[in-house]
Design an enzyme around this catalytic site. Structure first.
Site, mmCIF file in Angstrom:
data_model
loop_
_atom_site.group_PDB
_atom_site.id
_atom_site.type_symbol
_atom_site.label_atom_id
_atom_site.label_comp_id
_atom_site.label_asym_id
_atom_site.label_seq_id
_atom_site.Cartn_x
_atom_site.Cartn_y
_atom_site.Cartn_z
ATOM 1 N N GLU A 97 0.824 -1.210 0.000
ATOM 2 C CA GLU A 97 0.000 0.000 0.000
ATOM 3 C C GLU A 97 0.861 1.264 0.000
ATOM 4 O O GLU A 97 0.526 2.246 -0.638
ATOM 5 C CB GLU A 97 -0.969 0.019 1.193
ATOM 6 C CG GLU A 97 -2.130 -0.945 1.044
ATOM 7 C CD GLU A 97 -3.031 -0.630 -0.161
ATOM 8 O OE1 GLU A 97 -3.057 0.515 -0.619
ATOM 9 O OE2 GLU A 97 -3.677 -1.571 -0.653
ATOM 10 N N TYR A 110 -6.336 7.146 3.738
ATOM 11 C CA TYR A 110 -6.602 6.105 2.738
ATOM 12 C C TYR A 110 -5.850 4.813 3.088
ATOM 13 O O TYR A 110 -6.429 3.721 3.104
ATOM 14 C CB TYR A 110 -6.202 6.571 1.321
ATOM 15 C CG TYR A 110 -6.095 5.391 0.399
ATOM 16 C CD1 TYR A 110 -7.239 4.796 -0.114
ATOM 17 C CD2 TYR A 110 -4.850 4.793 0.128
ATOM 18 C CE1 TYR A 110 -7.166 3.652 -0.883
ATOM 19 C CE2 TYR A 110 -4.774 3.651 -0.648
ATOM 20 C CZ TYR A 110 -5.927 3.089 -1.153
ATOM 21 O OH TYR A 110 -5.851 1.949 -1.890
ATOM 22 N N ASP A 115 -9.965 5.409 -3.215
ATOM 23 C CA ASP A 115 -8.847 5.942 -4.004
ATOM 24 C C ASP A 115 -9.408 6.471 -5.329
ATOM 25 O O ASP A 115 -10.629 6.557 -5.494
ATOM 26 C CB ASP A 115 -7.765 4.862 -4.220
ATOM 27 C CG ASP A 115 -8.236 3.756 -5.146
ATOM 28 O OD1 ASP A 115 -9.451 3.717 -5.477
ATOM 29 O OD2 ASP A 115 -7.407 2.934 -5.566
#
Ligand code: SF4
Length: 364
Positions: A50, A133, A151
């Site tokens: 990520e 996020y 996103d």
């Protein structure tokens, strides 16, 4: 001015998360950081991927992810690695603050959390380099928490599905609400990855493949014939242009002078070709000579390096000189003398790799 109501397509059934999950079970992308169906994801692998995927494509990330995981298989291994090694291994992936924070975050997880990532969004957000996020993505994917992951892919799908015509970034809050309304309590991680996969492979920015979309019957954007125009975006402000000069200093033994940038700021801690400040005005020859690390016979090399950062574009002129032994000594101890044959392994960020390539081409 009164807000324009969003267009609506009558008779559209509401989209269901179950339809997307069924599609995901059949069509999920195979990615090296994804757990196989029925297996528990490794939070370290999810976190690493990520962080790498922030502002970066899957294709660019894959080789870096594999290198990092092979070299530092656990969060403790990464925490114990010298930060310079981590920065060098990251070279070329861009947005270098991520690499510094990656190392810092590994240290905090190893020292303060017994090498186990915390499993809630709030606790994850308290770690270095983890924003809203990323915290939501890790909480949902690694720990199955009911977190809303939004996103660019998710924003595009929501804007089309619900025909949101207000432009981004003003419509972000609305798109997030719509995404939250669809996120199921169970299998939140699979659902998040499902919408991302849908956005990356079916609901693509250009020419969405609506005929194979699990939400085709519910998609208002498609019914109104405006899907491809969504999400709309507010006009961009022109990116400013800056100018710099890089100084390519070659010693008689074929070594070039590199140095490490200060640890904080843009490209912090990365290796660089020494250079001037980056400013809005072009550097004249006399200004460039005054900004050089030493007085020498400087030659302006043909061509210009161009590079785009998030908030500005950069043009770098390159000047070169062959150093005498006395000049080389004058440069002092901070210099990293690098043989030209090893330049590819020097850990130069992309803009500096372009400077080196231009200089080596010109001198050949
Ligand atoms: Fe995107 Fe088409 Fe699916 Fe609508 S129907 S969500 S536009 S792929």
């Amino acid at each position: 001015m009164a807000k324009k109501p969003a267009p609506s397509a009558p008779n559209s059934p509401l989209p269901k998360s179950g339809d997307l999950l069924a599609w995901y079970d059949r069509h999920r992308r195979r990615l090296p950081w994804r757990a196989l169906p029925g297996r528990h994801p490794d939070p370290y692998a999810v976190w690493l991927s990520e962080i790498m995927l922030q502002q970066t494509t899957v294709t660019a990330v894959k080789p870096y992810y594999e290198t990092f995981l092979a070299r530092w298989p656990t969060v403790e291994d990464l925490a114990n690695a010298p930060v310079a090694d981590v920065m060098t291994a990251w070279a070329g992936l861009g947005y270098y603050a991520r690499a510094r924070n990656l190392h810092k975050c590994a240290g905090v997880v190893a020292a303060d959390h017994s090498a186990q990532f915390p499993d809630t969004e709030d606790a994850l957000r308290a770690l270095p380099g983890i924003g809203p996020y990323t915290a939501a993505a890790i909480a949902a994917i690694a720990f199955g928490r009911h977190a809303v992951v939004v996103d660019g892919n998710v924003e595009r799908v929501m804007a089309r599905l619900f025909a949101v015509t207000d432009p981004l970034p003003g419509s972000k809050h609305r798109l997030r609400e719509l995404a939250a309304g669809l996120t199921p309590k169970a299998r939140a991680g699979d659902y998040a990855q499902g919408v991302m996969d849908l956005g990356a492979t079916v609901c693509t920015p250009k020419s969405p493949a609506c005929v194979i979309c699990p939400w085709v019957e519910s998609c208002q954007g498609r019914k109104l014939g405006i899907a491809e125009t969504l999400p709309r975006k507010a006009k961009k402000v022109e990116t400013p242009l800056r100018h710099g000069v890089a100084f390519w200093m070659l010693r008689a033994d074929g070594c070039v002078a590199l140095q490490r940038r200060p640890p904080k700021g843009l490209l912090g801690g990365m290796t660089e070709v020494p250079g001037s400040a980056w400013r809005s005005k072009i550097w004249s020859a006399s200004e460039a000579a005054a900004a050089a690390p030493l007085k020498a016979k400087w030659r302006a090399l043909p061509g210009l390096v161009t590079h785009t950062f998030t908030h500005f574009r950069l043009e770098v002129a390159v000047r070169a000189t062959d150093l005498t032994p006395a000049q080389a000594r004058k440069l002092g101890e901070g210099v990293i003398w690098t043989p030209l044959t090893h330049i590819g392994r020097a850990g130069l960020p992309s803009v500096m790799a372009k400077v080196a390539a231009l200089a080596m081409r010109a001198i050949e």
